[in-house]
Design an enzyme around this catalytic site. Structure first.
Site, PDB file in Angstrom:
ATOM      1  N   ARG A 219     -11.226   9.466  -3.794  1.00  0.00           N
ATOM      2  CA  ARG A 219     -10.900   8.301  -2.980  1.00  0.00           C
ATOM      3  C   ARG A 219     -10.645   7.062  -3.834  1.00  0.00           C
ATOM      4  O   ARG A 219      -9.898   6.178  -3.447  1.00  0.00           O
ATOM      5  CB  ARG A 219     -12.014   8.030  -1.947  1.00  0.00           C
ATOM      6  CG  ARG A 219     -11.605   6.996  -0.898  1.00  0.00           C
ATOM      7  CD  ARG A 219     -12.551   6.963   0.291  1.00  0.00           C
ATOM      8  NE  ARG A 219     -12.069   6.027   1.303  1.00  0.00           N
ATOM      9  CZ  ARG A 219     -12.365   6.076   2.599  1.00  0.00           C
ATOM     10  NH1 ARG A 219     -13.136   7.018   3.066  1.00  0.00           N
ATOM     11  NH2 ARG A 219     -11.893   5.188   3.443  1.00  0.00           N
TER      12      ARG A 219
ATOM     13  N   GLU B 108     -16.456   8.221  -1.045  1.00  0.00           N
ATOM     14  CA  GLU B 108     -16.086   7.777  -2.392  1.00  0.00           C
ATOM     15  C   GLU B 108     -17.075   8.272  -3.441  1.00  0.00           C
ATOM     16  O   GLU B 108     -17.593   7.510  -4.248  1.00  0.00           O
ATOM     17  CB  GLU B 108     -16.014   6.244  -2.427  1.00  0.00           C
ATOM     18  CG  GLU B 108     -14.763   5.736  -3.105  1.00  0.00           C
ATOM     19  CD  GLU B 108     -14.536   4.250  -2.873  1.00  0.00           C
ATOM     20  OE1 GLU B 108     -14.591   3.510  -3.857  1.00  0.00           O
ATOM     21  OE2 GLU B 108     -14.291   3.859  -1.730  1.00  0.00           O
TER      22      GLU B 108
ATOM     23  N   HIS C 178      -3.753  -9.953   0.499  1.00  0.00           N
ATOM     24  CA  HIS C 178      -4.225  -8.772  -0.218  1.00  0.00           C
ATOM     25  C   HIS C 178      -3.088  -7.957  -0.866  1.00  0.00           C
ATOM     26  O   HIS C 178      -3.152  -7.610  -2.046  1.00  0.00           O
ATOM     27  CB  HIS C 178      -5.027  -7.897   0.756  1.00  0.00           C
ATOM     28  CG  HIS C 178      -5.484  -6.602   0.171  1.00  0.00           C
ATOM     29  ND1 HIS C 178      -6.572  -6.506  -0.656  1.00  0.00           N
ATOM     30  CD2 HIS C 178      -4.987  -5.346   0.291  1.00  0.00           C
ATOM     31  CE1 HIS C 178      -6.718  -5.247  -1.021  1.00  0.00           C
ATOM     32  NE2 HIS C 178      -5.777  -4.515  -0.466  1.00  0.00           N
TER      33      HIS C 178
ATOM     34  N   LYS D 171      -2.969   9.287   2.714  1.00  0.00           N
ATOM     35  CA  LYS D 171      -4.312   8.690   2.755  1.00  0.00           C
ATOM     36  C   LYS D 171      -5.310   9.674   3.360  1.00  0.00           C
ATOM     37  O   LYS D 171      -6.428   9.829   2.852  1.00  0.00           O
ATOM     38  CB  LYS D 171      -4.314   7.373   3.528  1.00  0.00           C
ATOM     39  CG  LYS D 171      -5.738   6.828   3.611  1.00  0.00           C
ATOM     40  CD  LYS D 171      -5.933   5.368   3.574  1.00  0.00           C
ATOM     41  CE  LYS D 171      -7.437   5.055   3.519  1.00  0.00           C
ATOM     42  NZ  LYS D 171      -7.797   3.723   3.921  1.00  0.00           N
TER      43      LYS D 171
ATOM     44  N   HIS E 168      -6.176  -2.247  -7.624  1.00  0.00           N
ATOM     45  CA  HIS E 168      -7.133  -3.055  -6.864  1.00  0.00           C
ATOM     46  C   HIS E 168      -8.195  -3.741  -7.731  1.00  0.00           C
ATOM     47  O   HIS E 168      -8.772  -4.727  -7.300  1.00  0.00           O
ATOM     48  CB  HIS E 168      -7.824  -2.202  -5.789  1.00  0.00           C
ATOM     49  CG  HIS E 168      -6.977  -2.029  -4.555  1.00  0.00           C
ATOM     50  ND1 HIS E 168      -5.718  -1.478  -4.593  1.00  0.00           N
ATOM     51  CD2 HIS E 168      -7.199  -2.358  -3.247  1.00  0.00           C
ATOM     52  CE1 HIS E 168      -5.213  -1.453  -3.356  1.00  0.00           C
ATOM     53  NE2 HIS E 168      -6.086  -1.983  -2.525  1.00  0.00           N
TER      54      HIS E 168
ATOM     55  N   GLU F 299       0.844  -1.213   0.000  1.00  0.00           N
ATOM     56  CA  GLU F 299       0.000   0.000   0.000  1.00  0.00           C
ATOM     57  C   GLU F 299       0.875   1.257   0.000  1.00  0.00           C
ATOM     58  O   GLU F 299       0.510   2.274  -0.591  1.00  0.00           O
ATOM     59  CB  GLU F 299      -0.957   0.002   1.203  1.00  0.00           C
ATOM     60  CG  GLU F 299      -1.883  -1.232   1.310  1.00  0.00           C
ATOM     61  CD  GLU F 299      -3.001  -1.300   0.253  1.00  0.00           C
ATOM     62  OE1 GLU F 299      -3.160  -0.347  -0.529  1.00  0.00           O
ATOM     63  OE2 GLU F 299      -3.700  -2.346   0.228  1.00  0.00           O
TER      64      GLU F 299
ATOM     65  N   ASN G  32      -7.734   2.958  -5.200  1.00  0.00           N
ATOM     66  CA  ASN G  32      -7.977   1.638  -5.784  1.00  0.00           C
ATOM     67  C   ASN G  32      -6.975   1.280  -6.875  1.00  0.00           C
ATOM     68  O   ASN G  32      -7.147   0.278  -7.565  1.00  0.00           O
ATOM     69  CB  ASN G  32      -9.397   1.568  -6.375  1.00  0.00           C
ATOM     70  CG  ASN G  32     -10.444   1.526  -5.293  1.00  0.00           C
ATOM     71  OD1 ASN G  32     -10.175   1.040  -4.188  1.00  0.00           O
ATOM     72  ND2 ASN G  32     -11.628   2.033  -5.578  1.00  0.00           N
TER      73      ASN G  32
ATOM     74  N   HIS H  95      -8.164  -7.289  -6.568  1.00  0.00           N
ATOM     75  CA  HIS H  95      -9.321  -7.905  -5.891  1.00  0.00           C
ATOM     76  C   HIS H  95      -9.787  -9.148  -6.636  1.00  0.00           C
ATOM     77  O   HIS H  95     -10.166 -10.142  -6.015  1.00  0.00           O
ATOM     78  CB  HIS H  95     -10.501  -6.918  -5.838  1.00  0.00           C
ATOM     79  CG  HIS H  95     -10.418  -5.961  -4.689  1.00  0.00           C
ATOM     80  ND1 HIS H  95     -10.923  -4.688  -4.758  1.00  0.00           N
ATOM     81  CD2 HIS H  95      -9.913  -6.099  -3.442  1.00  0.00           C
ATOM     82  CE1 HIS H  95     -10.705  -4.070  -3.598  1.00  0.00           C
ATOM     83  NE2 HIS H  95     -10.098  -4.908  -2.793  1.00  0.00           N
TER      84      HIS H  95
HETATM   85  N1  LIG Z   1     -11.083   0.158   6.858  1.00  0.00           N
HETATM   86  C1  LIG Z   1     -10.312   0.293   5.809  1.00  0.00           C
HETATM   87  O1  LIG Z   1     -10.261   1.352   5.187  1.00  0.00           O
HETATM   88  C2  LIG Z   1      -9.427  -0.861   5.403  1.00  0.00           C
HETATM   89  C3  LIG Z   1      -8.404  -0.661   4.456  1.00  0.00           C
HETATM   90  C4  LIG Z   1      -7.567  -1.736   4.149  1.00  0.00           C
HETATM   91  C5  LIG Z   1      -7.771  -2.972   4.757  1.00  0.00           C
HETATM   92  N2  LIG Z   1      -8.782  -3.134   5.659  1.00  0.00           N
HETATM   93  C6  LIG Z   1      -9.002  -4.420   6.331  1.00  0.00           C
HETATM   94  O2  LIG Z   1      -7.846  -4.716   7.111  1.00  0.00           O
HETATM   95  C7  LIG Z   1      -7.746  -6.122   7.258  1.00  0.00           C
HETATM   96  C8  LIG Z   1      -6.306  -6.530   7.044  1.00  0.00           C
HETATM   97  O3  LIG Z   1      -5.512  -5.915   8.023  1.00  0.00           O
HETATM   98  P1  LIG Z   1      -4.083  -6.512   8.444  1.00  0.00           P
HETATM   99  O4  LIG Z   1      -3.300  -6.785   7.226  1.00  0.00           O
HETATM  100  O5  LIG Z   1      -3.533  -5.653   9.488  1.00  0.00           O
HETATM  101  O6  LIG Z   1      -4.492  -7.953   8.996  1.00  0.00           O
HETATM  102  P2  LIG Z   1      -4.713  -8.554  10.470  1.00  0.00           P
HETATM  103  O7  LIG Z   1      -5.418  -7.628  11.346  1.00  0.00           O
HETATM  104  O8  LIG Z   1      -5.315  -9.912  10.261  1.00  0.00           O
HETATM  105  O9  LIG Z   1      -3.215  -8.728  10.999  1.00  0.00           O
HETATM  106  C9  LIG Z   1      -2.363  -9.635  10.331  1.00  0.00           C
HETATM  107  C10 LIG Z   1      -1.766 -10.654  11.317  1.00  0.00           C
HETATM  108  O10 LIG Z   1      -0.760 -10.009  12.090  1.00  0.00           O
HETATM  109  C11 LIG Z   1      -0.969 -10.272  13.473  1.00  0.00           C
HETATM  110  N3  LIG Z   1      -0.408  -9.135  14.192  1.00  0.00           N
HETATM  111  C12 LIG Z   1      -0.970  -7.912  14.392  1.00  0.00           C
HETATM  112  N4  LIG Z   1      -0.090  -7.086  14.956  1.00  0.00           N
HETATM  113  C13 LIG Z   1       1.043  -7.794  15.159  1.00  0.00           C
HETATM  114  C14 LIG Z   1       2.324  -7.474  15.684  1.00  0.00           C
HETATM  115  N5  LIG Z   1       2.610  -6.238  16.082  1.00  0.00           N
HETATM  116  N6  LIG Z   1       3.261  -8.454  15.738  1.00  0.00           N
HETATM  117  C15 LIG Z   1       2.981  -9.691  15.269  1.00  0.00           C
HETATM  118  N7  LIG Z   1       1.815 -10.045  14.738  1.00  0.00           N
HETATM  119  C16 LIG Z   1       0.852  -9.102  14.672  1.00  0.00           C
HETATM  120  C17 LIG Z   1      -2.456 -10.476  13.585  1.00  0.00           C
HETATM  121  O11 LIG Z   1      -2.778 -11.235  14.742  1.00  0.00           O
HETATM  122  C18 LIG Z   1      -2.767 -11.242  12.303  1.00  0.00           C
HETATM  123  O12 LIG Z   1      -2.485 -12.602  12.472  1.00  0.00           O
HETATM  124  C19 LIG Z   1      -8.725  -6.737   6.284  1.00  0.00           C
HETATM  125  O13 LIG Z   1      -9.834  -7.237   6.985  1.00  0.00           O
HETATM  126  C20 LIG Z   1      -9.144  -5.585   5.388  1.00  0.00           C
HETATM  127  O14 LIG Z   1     -10.457  -5.712   4.909  1.00  0.00           O
HETATM  128  C21 LIG Z   1      -9.604  -2.100   5.992  1.00  0.00           C
HETATM  129 ZN   LIG Z   2      -5.594  -2.423  -0.491  1.00  0.00          ZN
END
Ligand SMILES: NC(=O)c1ccc[n+]([C@@H]2O[C@H](COP(=O)([O-])OP(=O)(O)OC[C@H]3O[C@@H](n4cnc5c(N)ncnc54)[C@H](O)[C@@H]3O)[C@@H](O)[C@H]2O)c1
Ligand SMILES: [Zn+2]
Length: 387
Positions: A269, A264, A292, A254, A276, A187, A273, A280
């Protein structure tokens, strides 16, 4: 403690993101400045609870907050309405009410579900984000989008609910597996391509002397795909001030984009994407087995091919982008066994088709992007075939 504050504001919202070192132990003190209630739910997953739960709870207790730590299993499966209900029941049992607030301690999964709980509990209470993954710091914690998944698809239920405060302690990233770090870098590279040519150049020169993180083979229960997990170059160390600056810069990018277009609507915004549409489709066509960031890395390569045709992206810049993605151990080609036609079919069903037209984000040069309506399904098919 040493931190920078970024003010994030837009139509009807204003909050700060604090980025720095040693913030976890100060969370209580920092939160005290922005919320008034005493009872709070600290929603976290097993991993973040184990790593940071005690320190955060202690810090909250020392500021006379009454925190209730609510732990859910790690992983995307936890982003469900069933979990939301369980969490809300536990909050009621702990005596939380309209004057209480929610803290999300973890990655994007926790940010999304805790934000959704905050949006609906007693018709909405404040939400504090303590992101602990690189992706959550630079992407998911900013912008106010909260969501849970349905069996039929991801993020189908949600609300816009801006946080009251974001506290990003870069030291939490020291324990993050290389695979997760890489998802955040995807990202970051996207942000550089659409908005920040200088950051792109900095990343490229920084990454020329990669030091390995040494996290290869780190235990990762959520990731069952068996291919070798390449380690991500340690272009920055978690204690490095330049890393703080990088995260800060990405939050700002961002925040500026979403401030202009929270829901959006204007199209601003949708620049986020970039990569993406195809990314996706790869995620969905491969049943979410490829993470992802890896999917959007491949999607960005496809978007570069299309940008060369429709936006005049020079081939040298396409090569620079591919090479930067590779340096961060991000994939730039589809695994051979993946069915290309399935991805094309998935793109064809994508929601980004407005009135039969494809709205596709292209880059004319590194640092700039816009939405094009010239791109056809045939262009997308050709770009996928070239992967
Ligand atoms: N709201 C939004 O605008 C937005 C944008 C992008 C993604 N998302 C969402 O975010 C999610 C993905 O987030 P992510 O990639 O952080 O995944 P996640 O929250 O699943 O974290 C990834 C892994 O890392 C572990 N972890 C977290 N912090 C840690 C640390 N400090 N040390 C070791 N392990 C750690 C977690 O337990 C998990 O197993 C998806 O559900 C996606 O849909 C939302
Ligand atoms: Zn993304």
């Amino acid at each position: 403690m040493n931190s920078d504050t970024i003010e994030i504001s837009g139509n009807g919202f204003r909050y700060s993101a604090l980025v720095g070192h040693g913030l976890v132990a100060k969370t209580g003190e920092l939160v005290r400045k922005v919320v008034s209630g005493n009872r709070c739910a600290i929603i976290t997953d097993e991993t973040s609870a184990r790593l940071f739960g005690d320190r955060v709870c202690q810090s909250f207790s020392s500021e006379n907050f009454s925190p209730r730590l609510i732990r859910i299993p790690s992983g995307e499966k936890s982003k469900s309405l069933a979990q939301v209900e369980k969490i809300c029941d536990e909050m009621i049992e702990a005596g939380l009410d309209r004057s209480s607030f929610v803290v999300g301690l973890g990655g994007g999964v926790i940010g999304d579900i805790s934000g959704f709980v905050a949006a609906i509990f007693q018709r909405g209470i404040p939400h504090v984000q303590i992101p602990t993954t690189l992706l959550a710091m630079v992407d998911s914690s900013i912008g106010g989008k909260t969501a849970v998944n349905l069996e039929t698809g991801k993020n189908l239920i949600g609300a816009i609910h801006h946080p009251a405060l974001i506290i990003a302690d870069v030291e939490t990233l020291e324990s993050l597996p290389a695979r997760e770090l890489r998802q955040g870098y995807a990202e970051i590279i996207k942000h550089a391509i659409i908005r920040d040519a200088e950051m792109f150049r900095n990343l490229s020169s920084r990454a020329k002397t990669p030091v390995r993180l040494g996290l290869e083979g780190s235990r990762d229960e959520n990731f069952k795909v068996t291919h070798r997990d390449p380690s991500t170059p340690k272009a920055f160390g978690a204690r490095d001030n330049e890393f703080v600056a990088l995260i800060r810069r990405n939050i700002t990018i961002k925040a500026r984009i979403v401030a202009a277009d929270v829901r959006e609507i204007s199209g601003e915004r949708s620049l986020l994407n970039f990569g993406h549409t195809v990314g996706h489709a790869i995620e969905r066509a491969t049943d979410f087995k490829i993470p992802h960031g890896d999917c959007i890395s491949i999607g960005m390569v496809a978007a570069c091919g299309i940008s060369m045709k429709w936006a005049g992206l020079p081939s040298q810049e396409r090569d620079d982008i591919t090479s930067l993605l590779k340096t961060f151990a991000l994939p730039t080609q589809l695994p051979t066994e993946v069915d290309r036609e399935k991805i094309v079919a998935t793109v064809a069903h994508d929601k980004k088709f407005l009135g039969g037209k494809i709205r596709f984000v292209v880059t004319p040069k590194i640092g700039e992007a816009y939405v094009s309506s010239d791109v056809t399904m045939e262009d997308i098919r050709a770009a996928i075939a070239a992967l």
